[in-house]
Every structure is written in C-alpha cells, then in structure tokens.
Design an enzyme around this catalytic site. Structure first.
Site, mmCIF file in Angstrom:
data_model
loop_
_atom_site.group_PDB
_atom_site.id
_atom_site.type_symbol
_atom_site.label_atom_id
_atom_site.label_comp_id
_atom_site.label_asym_id
_atom_site.label_seq_id
_atom_site.Cartn_x
_atom_site.Cartn_y
_atom_site.Cartn_z
ATOM 1 N N ASP A 1 -8.816 -0.837 -10.128
ATOM 2 C CA ASP A 1 -9.587 -1.473 -9.057
ATOM 3 C C ASP A 1 -10.871 -0.694 -8.829
ATOM 4 O OD1 ASP A 1 -10.621 -2.688 -6.806
ATOM 5 O OD2 ASP A 1 -9.005 -2.107 -5.470
ATOM 6 N N ASP B 1 -0.280 -0.444 -4.553
ATOM 7 C CA ASP B 1 -1.689 -0.053 -4.609
ATOM 8 C C ASP B 1 -1.848 1.305 -3.957
ATOM 9 O OD1 ASP B 1 -4.420 0.179 -4.641
ATOM 10 O OD2 ASP B 1 -4.812 -1.483 -3.266
ATOM 11 N N LYS C 1 -13.195 -8.051 -7.640
ATOM 12 C CA LYS C 1 -13.607 -8.566 -6.340
ATOM 13 C C LYS C 1 -15.052 -9.034 -6.462
ATOM 14 C CE LYS C 1 -10.436 -5.411 -4.000
ATOM 15 N NZ LYS C 1 -10.258 -4.238 -3.125
ATOM 16 N N GLU D 1 -1.525 -0.383 -8.955
ATOM 17 C CA GLU D 1 -2.984 -0.494 -8.865
ATOM 18 C C GLU D 1 -3.609 0.842 -8.511
ATOM 19 O OE1 GLU D 1 -6.095 -2.861 -5.918
ATOM 20 O OE2 GLU D 1 -4.204 -3.833 -6.473
ATOM 21 N N LYS E 1 0.835 -1.192 0.000
ATOM 22 C CA LYS E 1 0.000 0.000 0.000
ATOM 23 C C LYS E 1 0.876 1.251 0.000
ATOM 24 C CE LYS E 1 -4.158 -1.810 0.246
ATOM 25 N NZ LYS E 1 -5.234 -1.536 -0.740
#
Length: 324
Positions: free
Chosen positions: A190, A139, A214, A165, A109
């Site tokens: 995403d 991400d 997801k 991401e 992250k």
C-alpha cells in the site's frame, strides 16, 4: 491530460466539512474533507492534515480529474467491498461489524502503536469467531520490522489470512518478509505504492503479491489504472477514509479495472457518524454499485467545519493548486 481549472472556479463551490467517526480510525475521530463541484460533478480533496503540499497536490489532481473530466468507462456495475475493523479491543469487534451489511470479507488493522501482538491476535480471533466463513485480511500500515512481521504473520496465519497489507515500511523489508514466509501469507503493498516516488518499484523488486491502490494519492483514476497495467499484479482498490463523494471516485476506479479478483476497501463510510450525501455510499449485500454522488446542501451546512478550519483548507487548496 486536462487543463487545470482556475483557482477561483474551484473556490466558487468549495465546502469544508468535519465528519464525526463512530470509532477512532488512524487516530482520527473527526474527518475533515473539502468537496467542490465541477462540470463533471462533485469531487473530494481530502489528504490527511499531516501530509505536505507535494503529496497533497496529487490528491488535488485526482479531485480535479473527477470534477472536470469525469470517470473512465466502467467494465462492471457491481464491486465487492470489505468491512473494516480498526485497532479496537476484541470486545468491540461485534459492534464494529454490526455497522456493515452482509460481510463476506474483513480488513483488520494491526500493529497499532502502543498495542501488542497479543491484542492483534485477540482482535483477529474475535473477527474469525464472529464470521467463520469470511475472508480475512490484515493491514499493519508498515508498523512492524522484518522480525516482528514474520513472527506476527506466522501467529496470525492460523486464522486463514487472505493477505497481509504493508507489514513493514520499506520495499527491501517487504521483499525480506515475503521471502521468509515463502508463500504462506500473500503480501500486499500500500504505502510502498501510493507514497513512493516510483510506484512501480515494488513490483520490479518482487516485494509484493498484489497492490493496494487509491485513486486520490496516485493522482487520479486514470493514472492508477496505468500503474496497475504496468505493474502486472492484481489490485485491490481502497479508500482513504473518504466521504461518499470520495468513495464514488474509488468505485469508479474499481469499476474500470480490467480484472478485480479481490473485494475492495471502499466501505469506510460505515465507520462514520456523518456524511454529506443522501443516501450514503455504503455496501449492500457485501458490495456497491458505482454511481454519481451529489453533496446534500443541508448536510454540507450541518457538518460545516469551523471558520478557522475552512480558512486552513482554502489556503492549503491555494498552495496545492499552485503546484499543479
């Protein structure tokens, strides 16, 4: 399609739990989820608490598909999985990585509110130092603007990024970043897929090289499979900080994809200090085997949410059920 089960049928087996985290992730130190058991097995309904009812209803649709219809046929019995490093300080990286088994791929992250690019560089550098041969992906959760993203990704590319991401928030910004980088860093979408009213818009705009999908936010495994097929882009299956019950649905999606060129982000149970299944669904030797997960009665009781939080979730369930 399937018939939405009556509310009372869902309610009859519903449990709300609060699972402690080993380290704060997405600002969450205690993850609340609801689980219930349908004819096809256990299912999880766990949209983050800030999500509105319209968005949360898609998560409920996914849970009802899992519990009342079951998962589609798998084409593989093993799914590679990445480790996840939250936006921790560089000196915390070894302890976070230590919770994962045989790490071959790591998602890190970055762009956390209140943190600097220097902190991101230090965190990614610490991962690369600890795992010189691992694949590294980052991400940003849409945390940069275009100029910041281009600067950051050029700085971080020296560590050998598999992809970045959601570096920016909008599809137009994603396209601009991808154009500026000219293929030096692959871009994954995403939020531009799972939060969009049109999840295929990012593919039509040429704004990404691959999709992060997801099951829960997209309304279920079957709808996610349809989106990937229509988009015509490689896909990485990820989780939303689920318990093992929710992870089992993500694994079912990964197992059913015709192609799976990347490791999946389904290892987040390793970030938790509690779970509701024995054994937990965590990676072994860098991957997982899809399987049915059954909630453990003792763990459901141990991690049961306080009465006022259970009431909050039951009322949320009622509102979202009405939208279906």
């Amino acid at each position: 399609m399937y018939s939405v089960p009556p509310f009372d049928e869902i309610l009859a087996t519903a449990h709300v739990v609060a699972l402690p985290m080993n380290v704060k992730f997405r600002g969450v130190s205690l993850r609340e989820v609801m689980v219930f058991c349908g004819p096809a097995g256990w299912a999880e309904f766990s949209p983050f608490v800030e999500y509105d009812d319209v968005e949360s209803a898609r998560w409920l649709a996914s849970a009802l598909e899992a519990g009342w219809v079951g998962h589609p046929e798998a084409v593989r019995d093993w799914v590679p999985v990445n480790a996840t490093v939250p936006a921790v300080s560089a000196d915390q990286v070894p302890s976070v990585l230590g919770a994962f088994d045989a790490v071959h791929t790591v998602k890190i992250k970055v762009a956390e509110a209140g943190q600097s690019l220097g902190e991101d560089v230090a965190r990614v550098s610490a991962v690369r130092h600890a795992l010189p041969d691992a694949k590294i992906r980052i991400d940003a959760n849409g945390g940069w603007d275009v100029e910041q993203a281009v600067q950051a990704l050029r700085a971080l590319s020296v560590f050998g990024l598999e992809y970045a991401e959601q570096p920016v928030a909008t599809i137009a910004e994603m396209a601009a970043v991808r154009h500026a980088l000219n293929g030096s860093v692959l871009i994954a979408a995403d939020e531009s897929v799972r939060k969009a009213t049109d999840p295929l818009a990012v593919a039509r705009a040429g704004a990404a090289d691959l999709l992060i999908i997801k099951a829960a936010p997209l309304g279920g495994v079957r709808r996610a499979l349809d989106i990937v097929a229509e988009a015509g882009l490689p896909a990485v299956v990820s989780s939303a900080l689920d318990s093992s019950v929710g992870i089992s649905t993500g694994l079912a999606l990964a197992a059913a994809l015709p192609e799976l060129p990347y490791a999946c982000g389904l290892g987040t149970v390793s970030l938790m200090a509690g779970d509701i299944a024995v054994p937990s669904l965590v990676a072994v030797d860098g991957g997982m085997r899809p399987r049915e997960v059954v909630a453990n009665p003792e763990l459901l009781e141990r991690f049961a949410a306080p009465a006022e939080r259970r009431d909050w979730w039951l009322e949320r369930l009622r509102r979202c059920h009405a939208l279906l």
